[in-house]
Scaffold this motif. Structure first.
Motif, mmCIF file in Angstrom:
data_model
loop_
_atom_site.group_PDB
_atom_site.id
_atom_site.type_symbol
_atom_site.label_atom_id
_atom_site.label_comp_id
_atom_site.label_asym_id
_atom_site.label_seq_id
_atom_site.Cartn_x
_atom_site.Cartn_y
_atom_site.Cartn_z
ATOM 1 N N LEU A 29 0.818 -1.215 0.000
ATOM 2 C CA LEU A 29 0.000 0.000 0.000
ATOM 3 C C LEU A 29 0.852 1.266 0.000
ATOM 4 C CD1 LEU A 29 -2.964 -0.801 2.416
ATOM 5 C CD2 LEU A 29 -2.792 -1.096 -0.051
ATOM 6 N N GLU A 30 2.022 1.214 0.621
ATOM 7 C CA GLU A 30 2.863 2.406 0.673
ATOM 8 C C GLU A 30 3.333 2.794 -0.731
ATOM 9 O OE1 GLU A 30 6.727 4.241 3.060
ATOM 10 O OE2 GLU A 30 6.135 2.136 3.340
ATOM 11 N N GLU A 31 3.756 1.810 -1.521
ATOM 12 C CA GLU A 31 4.227 2.100 -2.870
ATOM 13 C C GLU A 31 3.101 2.684 -3.728
ATOM 14 O OE1 GLU A 31 4.823 -0.455 -1.129
ATOM 15 O OE2 GLU A 31 6.965 -0.929 -1.156
ATOM 16 N N PHE A 32 1.919 2.089 -3.594
ATOM 17 C CA PHE A 32 0.780 2.582 -4.363
ATOM 18 C C PHE A 32 0.375 3.981 -3.912
ATOM 19 C CE2 PHE A 32 -3.916 2.903 -4.786
ATOM 20 C CZ PHE A 32 -3.973 2.966 -6.159
ATOM 21 N N TYR A 33 0.394 4.213 -2.602
ATOM 22 C CA TYR A 33 -0.025 5.502 -2.051
ATOM 23 C C TYR A 33 0.913 6.615 -2.506
ATOM 24 C CZ TYR A 33 -1.519 8.947 1.432
ATOM 25 O OH TYR A 33 -1.981 10.080 2.053
ATOM 26 N N LYS A 34 2.200 6.347 -2.456
ATOM 27 C CA LYS A 34 3.173 7.373 -2.823
ATOM 28 C C LYS A 34 3.237 7.597 -4.327
ATOM 29 C CE LYS A 34 6.162 6.836 1.220
ATOM 30 N NZ LYS A 34 7.510 6.464 1.723
ATOM 31 N N GLY A 35 2.984 6.528 -5.089
ATOM 32 C CA GLY A 35 3.025 6.678 -6.543
ATOM 33 C C GLY A 35 1.847 7.458 -7.077
ATOM 34 N N GLY A 36 0.683 7.156 -6.558
ATOM 35 C CA GLY A 36 -0.500 7.902 -6.949
ATOM 36 C C GLY A 36 -1.048 7.547 -8.315
ATOM 37 N N VAL A 37 -0.366 6.686 -9.057
ATOM 38 C CA VAL A 37 -0.837 6.307 -10.394
ATOM 39 C C VAL A 37 -0.703 4.795 -10.530
ATOM 40 C CG1 VAL A 37 -0.252 8.483 -11.504
ATOM 41 C CG2 VAL A 37 1.464 6.675 -11.347
ATOM 42 N N GLY A 38 -1.319 4.275 -11.596
ATOM 43 C CA GLY A 38 -1.198 2.850 -11.855
ATOM 44 C C GLY A 38 -2.102 2.038 -10.952
ATOM 45 N N GLN A 39 -1.983 0.724 -11.060
ATOM 46 C CA GLN A 39 -2.835 -0.174 -10.293
ATOM 47 C C GLN A 39 -1.986 -1.090 -9.419
ATOM 48 O OE1 GLN A 39 -5.620 -2.358 -12.601
ATOM 49 N NE2 GLN A 39 -6.240 -0.629 -13.850
ATOM 50 N N ASN A 40 -2.507 -1.382 -8.277
ATOM 51 C CA ASN A 40 -1.948 -2.468 -7.487
ATOM 52 C C ASN A 40 -3.068 -3.477 -7.275
ATOM 53 O OD1 ASN A 40 -3.606 -1.320 -5.557
ATOM 54 N ND2 ASN A 40 -2.141 -1.531 -3.912
ATOM 55 N N ARG A 41 -2.808 -4.498 -6.509
ATOM 56 C CA ARG A 41 -3.818 -5.535 -6.354
ATOM 57 C C ARG A 41 -5.053 -5.047 -5.611
ATOM 58 N NH1 ARG A 41 -1.651 -10.925 -4.040
ATOM 59 N NH2 ARG A 41 -0.576 -9.597 -2.534
ATOM 60 N N LEU A 42 -4.952 -3.886 -4.965
ATOM 61 C CA LEU A 42 -6.098 -3.342 -4.251
ATOM 62 C C LEU A 42 -6.760 -2.195 -5.000
ATOM 63 C CD1 LEU A 42 -5.038 -3.325 -0.494
ATOM 64 C CD2 LEU A 42 -6.449 -4.938 -1.735
ATOM 65 N N PHE A 43 -6.377 -2.005 -6.273
ATOM 66 C CA PHE A 43 -6.982 -0.906 -7.022
ATOM 67 C C PHE A 43 -8.499 -1.084 -7.080
ATOM 68 C CE2 PHE A 43 -8.421 1.052 -11.021
ATOM 69 C CZ PHE A 43 -7.985 2.344 -10.815
ATOM 70 N N LEU A 44 -8.920 -2.314 -7.243
ATOM 71 C CA LEU A 44 -10.353 -2.606 -7.246
ATOM 72 C C LEU A 44 -10.765 -3.319 -5.959
ATOM 73 C CD1 LEU A 44 -10.811 -3.826 -10.929
ATOM 74 C CD2 LEU A 44 -11.447 -1.629 -9.958
ATOM 75 N N PHE A 45 -10.039 -3.019 -4.882
ATOM 76 C CA PHE A 45 -10.321 -3.691 -3.615
ATOM 77 C C PHE A 45 -11.613 -3.155 -3.013
ATOM 78 C CE2 PHE A 45 -9.951 -2.937 1.041
ATOM 79 C CZ PHE A 45 -10.219 -4.227 1.431
ATOM 80 N N HIS A 46 -12.615 -3.974 -3.060
ATOM 81 C CA HIS A 46 -13.829 -3.675 -2.322
ATOM 82 C C HIS A 46 -14.672 -4.940 -2.252
ATOM 83 C CE1 HIS A 46 -15.304 -3.269 -6.459
ATOM 84 N NE2 HIS A 46 -16.518 -3.419 -5.990
ATOM 85 N N TYR A 47 -15.569 -4.942 -1.295
ATOM 86 C CA TYR A 47 -16.491 -6.057 -1.152
ATOM 87 C C TYR A 47 -17.890 -5.549 -1.468
ATOM 88 C CZ TYR A 47 -12.778 -8.601 1.306
ATOM 89 O OH TYR A 47 -11.608 -9.232 1.643
ATOM 90 N N GLU A 48 -18.523 -6.181 -2.452
ATOM 91 C CA GLU A 48 -19.876 -5.789 -2.798
ATOM 92 C C GLU A 48 -20.855 -6.501 -1.861
ATOM 93 O OE1 GLU A 48 -20.633 -6.665 -6.841
ATOM 94 O OE2 GLU A 48 -19.365 -5.059 -7.621
ATOM 95 N N PRO A 49 -21.719 -5.750 -1.196
ATOM 96 C CA PRO A 49 -22.685 -6.396 -0.295
ATOM 97 C C PRO A 49 -23.530 -7.448 -0.995
ATOM 98 C CG PRO A 49 -22.660 -4.020 0.047
ATOM 99 C CD PRO A 49 -21.824 -4.279 -1.170
ATOM 100 N N GLY A 50 -23.852 -7.214 -2.266
ATOM 101 C CA GLY A 50 -24.709 -8.158 -2.994
ATOM 102 C C GLY A 50 -24.095 -9.529 -3.136
ATOM 103 N N THR A 51 -22.816 -9.580 -3.531
ATOM 104 C CA THR A 51 -22.175 -10.886 -3.706
ATOM 105 C C THR A 51 -21.950 -11.572 -2.366
ATOM 106 O OG1 THR A 51 -20.013 -9.756 -3.756
ATOM 107 C CG2 THR A 51 -21.025 -10.281 -5.866
ATOM 108 N N LEU A 52 -21.603 -10.802 -1.347
ATOM 109 C CA LEU A 52 -21.373 -11.392 -0.036
ATOM 110 C C LEU A 52 -22.664 -11.934 0.558
ATOM 111 C CD1 LEU A 52 -18.672 -9.813 -0.401
ATOM 112 C CD2 LEU A 52 -18.703 -9.453 2.053
ATOM 113 N N LYS A 53 -23.767 -11.197 0.375
ATOM 114 C CA LYS A 53 -25.045 -11.665 0.904
ATOM 115 C C LYS A 53 -25.576 -12.850 0.106
ATOM 116 C CE LYS A 53 -26.465 -7.202 2.826
ATOM 117 N NZ LYS A 53 -27.445 -6.082 2.756
#
Length: 257
Positions: free
Chosen positions: A109-133
């Motif tokens: 996360l530090e590299e991604f935070y400082k870079g400010g561009v590009g994607q890391n594995r958490l670029f689309l990190f989120h949990y959708e309530p619909g799929t979890l439910k």
């Protein structure tokens, strides 16, 4: 009257004698409460009362809510700290009630935070309530560790896959400790119409929450090149198609969300 008085005195004498006999300690060795409890296996509890479990088992609903909470906190803190141009240490401190240091370091996360561009594995990190439910499977549950298997539905950027998430208890909080991807088997998710309905009721890309969802039936569409079978739903008067294989969703005009 004398006879009545004599009888009354006799009764009182007998009652007094009975109470004195009951107050005498029975012969034989007496047991302390601790010894009795230890032999009964219920030390410190009244008879019939069960000791409280060391850790109350968390329900699927609680786990789903915790994962969504972690996801939303991550994005809100990312937006706030980057907007204020705060150092990464501030961002990290804000995440430590939701993620372990191990997770923060592994996900770079530090590299991604400082870079400010590009994607890391958490670029689309989120949990959708619909799929979890719709489907969350608990793989492991101990006093300080929970492992669950959830779904990530296909979209224009990703194919559908399973996600294995680990929560670890630290300092009274349950923190995200690991996230890894697992490819779906050849048969895909094999969503049921009921699971697809739950997802559509929590559809993240709808302009407003869909209140009424009705399963219409199956339909084969040419829009999906690999698997053309879709479930068809009527959602608040609009037609939706969702693939039971990978969760790919299309609207009535076959535009992808």
């Amino acid at each position: 009257m004398k006879q009545v008085a004599t009888l009354f005195v006799l009764i009182l004498t007998l009652m007094s004698t009975g109470c004195s006999e009951q107050a005498v300690t029975p012969t034989g060795e007496s047991k302390t409460p601790t010894e009795t409890d230890a032999k009964s296996g219920e030390k410190g509890h009244t008879p019939g009362e069960q000791p409280a479990p060391l850790e109350e088992e968390k329900s699927k609903e609680w786990i789903v809510n915790r994962l969504v909470e972690i996801s939303r906190h991550y994005f809100s803190q990312m937006e706030e700290t980057t907007h204020q141009e705060l150092p990464f240490e501030v961002f990290r401190e804000n995440l430590q009630r939701y993620m372990t240091d191990r997770f923060i370091d592994q996900e770079q996360l530090e590299e991604f935070y400082k870079g400010g561009v590009g994607q890391n594995r958490l670029f689309l990190f989120h949990y959708e309530p619909g799929t979890l439910k719709a489907r969350t499977t608990i793989l492991e549950h101990t006093e300080d560790r929970i492992v669950v298997k959830t779904m990530w539905f296909a979209n224009e950027l990703n194919s559908g896959y399973y996600e294995i998430s680990t929560l670890r208890k630290s300092g009274g909080d349950w923190l995200l400790d690991e996230k890894r991807r697992e490819e779906t088997p050849k048969g895909g998710f094999q969503l049921t119409p009921q699971e697809a309905e739950i997802y559509l009721k929590n559809f993240p890309y709808a302009e407003k929450p869909i209140q009424s969802v009705k399963y219409v039936g199956n339909k084969t569409l040419d829009a999906h090149k690999d698997f053309g079978l879709f479930y068809q739903f009527d959602g608040d008067g609009e037609t939706y198609y969702i693939s039971p294989f990978d969760g790919y969703v299309l609207s009535g005009d076959l535009e992808h969300y």
